[in-house]
Design an enzyme around this catalytic site. Sequence first.
Site, PDB file in Angstrom:
ATOM      1  N   LYS A 191      -5.684  69.852 102.845  1.00 20.53           N
ATOM      2  CA  LYS A 191      -6.159  68.459 102.939  1.00 20.53           C
ATOM      3  C   LYS A 191      -6.324  67.851 101.550  1.00 20.53           C
ATOM      4  O   LYS A 191      -6.942  68.450 100.678  1.00 20.53           O
ATOM      5  CB  LYS A 191      -7.477  68.391 103.715  1.00 20.53           C
ATOM      6  CG  LYS A 191      -7.928  66.964 103.974  1.00 20.53           C
ATOM      7  CD  LYS A 191      -8.973  66.886 105.066  1.00 20.53           C
ATOM      8  CE  LYS A 191      -9.425  65.455 105.311  1.00 20.53           C
ATOM      9  NZ  LYS A 191      -8.334  64.574 105.758  1.00 20.53           N
ATOM     10  N   HIS A 201     -12.587  71.441 105.948  1.00 20.34           N
ATOM     11  CA  HIS A 201     -11.187  71.311 106.358  1.00 20.34           C
ATOM     12  C   HIS A 201     -10.313  72.350 105.663  1.00 20.34           C
ATOM     13  O   HIS A 201     -10.721  72.958 104.681  1.00 20.34           O
ATOM     14  CB  HIS A 201     -10.641  69.913 106.026  1.00 20.34           C
ATOM     15  CG  HIS A 201     -11.096  68.852 106.990  1.00 20.34           C
ATOM     16  ND1 HIS A 201     -12.285  68.195 106.852  1.00 20.34           N
ATOM     17  CD2 HIS A 201     -10.513  68.362 108.112  1.00 20.34           C
ATOM     18  CE1 HIS A 201     -12.426  67.331 107.845  1.00 20.34           C
ATOM     19  NE2 HIS A 201     -11.357  67.413 108.631  1.00 20.34           N
TER      20      HIS A 201
HETATM   21  N1  LIG Z   1      -7.362  60.292 112.569  1.00 23.63           N
HETATM   22  C1  LIG Z   1      -7.333  61.590 112.854  1.00 23.63           C
HETATM   23  O1  LIG Z   1      -7.877  62.043 113.875  1.00 23.63           O
HETATM   24  C2  LIG Z   1      -6.618  62.529 111.940  1.00 23.63           C
HETATM   25  C3  LIG Z   1      -6.107  62.075 110.777  1.00 23.63           C
HETATM   26  N2  LIG Z   1      -5.407  62.907 109.954  1.00 23.63           N
HETATM   27  C4  LIG Z   1      -4.846  62.309 108.761  1.00 23.63           C
HETATM   28  O2  LIG Z   1      -3.450  62.125 108.938  1.00 23.63           O
HETATM   29  C5  LIG Z   1      -2.775  62.210 107.692  1.00 23.63           C
HETATM   30  C6  LIG Z   1      -1.669  63.229 107.765  1.00 23.63           C
HETATM   31  O3  LIG Z   1      -2.220  64.509 108.008  1.00 23.63           O
HETATM   32  P1  LIG Z   1      -1.279  65.809 108.029  1.00 23.63           P
HETATM   33  O4  LIG Z   1      -0.144  65.607 108.957  1.00 23.63           O
HETATM   34  O5  LIG Z   1      -2.186  66.954 108.202  1.00 23.63           O
HETATM   35  O6  LIG Z   1      -0.738  65.795 106.525  1.00 23.63           O
HETATM   36  P2  LIG Z   1       0.638  66.364 105.966  1.00 23.63           P
HETATM   37  O7  LIG Z   1       0.478  66.425 104.491  1.00 23.63           O
HETATM   38  O8  LIG Z   1       1.022  67.597 106.685  1.00 23.63           O
HETATM   39  O9  LIG Z   1       1.717  65.224 106.337  1.00 23.63           O
HETATM   40  C7  LIG Z   1       1.684  63.941 105.734  1.00 23.63           C
HETATM   41  C8  LIG Z   1       2.971  63.169 105.985  1.00 23.63           C
HETATM   42  O10 LIG Z   1       2.951  61.998 105.175  1.00 23.63           O
HETATM   43  C9  LIG Z   1       3.983  62.079 104.176  1.00 23.63           C
HETATM   44  N3  LIG Z   1       3.457  61.690 102.853  1.00 23.63           N
HETATM   45  C10 LIG Z   1       2.388  62.182 102.251  1.00 23.63           C
HETATM   46  N4  LIG Z   1       2.178  61.568 101.071  1.00 23.63           N
HETATM   47  C11 LIG Z   1       3.134  60.663 100.941  1.00 23.63           C
HETATM   48  C12 LIG Z   1       3.443  59.703  99.949  1.00 23.63           C
HETATM   49  N5  LIG Z   1       2.691  59.514  98.857  1.00 23.63           N
HETATM   50  N6  LIG Z   1       4.526  58.913 100.121  1.00 23.63           N
HETATM   51  C13 LIG Z   1       5.294  59.097 101.193  1.00 23.63           C
HETATM   52  N7  LIG Z   1       5.031  59.979 102.188  1.00 23.63           N
HETATM   53  C14 LIG Z   1       3.958  60.751 102.061  1.00 23.63           C
HETATM   54  C15 LIG Z   1       4.437  63.509 104.158  1.00 23.63           C
HETATM   55  O11 LIG Z   1       5.784  63.574 103.762  1.00 23.63           O
HETATM   56  P3  LIG Z   1       6.279  64.798 102.878  1.00 23.63           P
HETATM   57  O12 LIG Z   1       6.399  65.939 103.836  1.00 23.63           O
HETATM   58  O13 LIG Z   1       7.553  64.309 102.307  1.00 23.63           O
HETATM   59  O14 LIG Z   1       5.227  65.022 101.825  1.00 23.63           O
HETATM   60  C16 LIG Z   1       4.243  63.922 105.615  1.00 23.63           C
HETATM   61  O15 LIG Z   1       5.302  63.433 106.408  1.00 23.63           O
HETATM   62  C17 LIG Z   1      -3.870  62.536 106.660  1.00 23.63           C
HETATM   63  O16 LIG Z   1      -4.313  61.316 106.088  1.00 23.63           O
HETATM   64  C18 LIG Z   1      -4.976  63.142 107.506  1.00 23.63           C
HETATM   65  O17 LIG Z   1      -6.235  63.065 106.936  1.00 23.63           O
HETATM   66  C19 LIG Z   1      -5.185  64.202 110.271  1.00 23.63           C
HETATM   67  C20 LIG Z   1      -5.685  64.716 111.430  1.00 23.63           C
HETATM   68  C21 LIG Z   1      -6.457  63.923 112.349  1.00 23.63           C
HETATM   69  O1  LIG Z   2      -6.634  66.136 107.459  1.00 30.99           O
HETATM   70  C1  LIG Z   2      -7.072  66.599 108.542  1.00 30.99           C
HETATM   71  O2  LIG Z   2      -6.687  67.691 108.995  1.00 30.99           O
HETATM   72  C2  LIG Z   2      -8.042  65.807 109.287  1.00 30.99           C
HETATM   73  N1  LIG Z   2      -8.323  64.604 108.852  1.00 30.99           N
HETATM   74  C3  LIG Z   2      -9.185  63.666 109.453  1.00 30.99           C
HETATM   75  C4  LIG Z   2     -10.286  63.268 108.506  1.00 30.99           C
HETATM   76  O3  LIG Z   2     -10.022  63.108 107.292  1.00 30.99           O
HETATM   77  O4  LIG Z   2     -11.402  63.075 108.939  1.00 30.99           O
HETATM   78  C5  LIG Z   2      -9.646  64.041 110.827  1.00 30.99           C
HETATM   79  C6  LIG Z   2      -9.762  65.514 111.091  1.00 30.99           C
HETATM   80  O5  LIG Z   2     -10.998  65.972 110.704  1.00 30.99           O
HETATM   81  C7  LIG Z   2      -8.620  66.339 110.529  1.00 30.99           C
END
Ligand SMILES: NC(=O)C1=CN([C@@H]2O[C@H](COP(=O)(O)OP(=O)(O)OC[C@H]3O[C@@H](n4cnc5c(N)ncnc54)[C@H](OP(=O)(O)O)[C@@H]3O)[C@@H](O)[C@H]2O)C=CC1
Ligand SMILES: O=C(O)C1=N[C@H](C(=O)O)C[C@H](O)C1
Length: 249
Positions: free
Chosen positions: A137, A133
């Site tokens: 991440k 990734h």
């Molecule tokens: N299920 C799936 O298919 C997928 C899942 N994911 C998951 O989704 C999640 C988000 O991914 P992504 O958008 O790339 O991550 P980002 O870090 O870009 O965004 C995370 C968001 O959550 C907020 N945040 C993070 N930590 C905290 C905290 N401790 N308290 C409050 N707010 C928080 C951030 O706010 P701020 O900007 O203020 O930090 C931001 O709005 C991850 O867990 C990732 O692994 C991602 C892609 C696909």
């Molecule tokens: O953080 C990401 O970007 C992603 N998170 C998910 C995971 O933890 O598996 C899904 C995807 O691979 C992207």
Amino acid sequence: MNLLIHGYGAMGQIVEEVARTQNLNVAAIVSPAGGEHPVSLQDVEAEVDVVIDFSNPALLDDVLAFGKAKQIPLVIATTGFSEAELAKIEAASQEIPIFQSYNTSYGIALLKQLLDQLVPLTLGYDIEVIEAHHRKKVDAPSGTAELLARAIEAKRDVTPVYDRTPRREARAADELGMHSVRGGTIFGEHTVLFAGDDEMLELKHTALSKRVFANGALAAAATILDRPAGLYNLTNLYEEATHVTHKRL
Ligand SMILES: NC(=O)C1=CN([C@@H]2O[C@H](COP(=O)(O)OP(=O)(O)OC[C@H]3O[C@@H](n4cnc5c(N)ncnc54)[C@H](OP(=O)(O)O)[C@@H]3O)[C@@H](O)[C@H]2O)C=CC1
Ligand SMILES: O=C(O)C1=N[C@H](C(=O)O)C[C@H](O)C1
């Protein structure tokens, strides 16, 4: 469908973009970072039908409380939950429909189906899960790697091994090696390696953009909208999710 996007990081922003291309109504966005959007679910005044959450496990209690108070379905796509947090999701799903998956792409749903069939036939092969990734991440291994590990564990008597550094011993047959690569802008790669004597078999899924996850989350939202309370994932929404996630953007 009046959509609330919870978490406005990389994924929240792509979900908004994809939702708008599909003419879906983004009724509210909650961004812990603030800016023009409410920072907390408690500040949301708009009428909302479903929540899509790509945020952080630290916000799980807020998301579940909001869903239960409003009696609306949740799509929880955040990764990195503890066993206790997963238990909270399951408990809440007795009151409202919750879709929870560590990967919302259809390809990973297919990979899981393949593993269900293949793994029982692989006695004698060593299995390792390798994921890669982007550099931003924060959780490792990825949620998807954990999802794949659970699928493999359900079909073979193996135990995940996350770090071989402290040991000096040969690999045991019942190990399931878990490996994480972090760097650059890799959207998400997951490989399940079956290593045998003088041969290797690899099943690999590569996400080519973040849109694939946004598309899957929106498909899940549309699908659970009218469902009874319960816990849903891409496997038990398989039939319904198929045609939606395959829709071209
Ligand atoms: N299920 C799936 O298919 C997928 C899942 N994911 C998951 O989704 C999640 C988000 O991914 P992504 O958008 O790339 O991550 P980002 O870090 O870009 O965004 C995370 C968001 O959550 C907020 N945040 C993070 N930590 C905290 C905290 N401790 N308290 C409050 N707010 C928080 C951030 O706010 P701020 O900007 O203020 O930090 C931001 O709005 C991850 O867990 C990732 O692994 C991602 C892609 C696909
Ligand atoms: O953080 C990401 O970007 C992603 N998170 C998910 C995971 O933890 O598996 C899904 C995807 O691979 C992207």
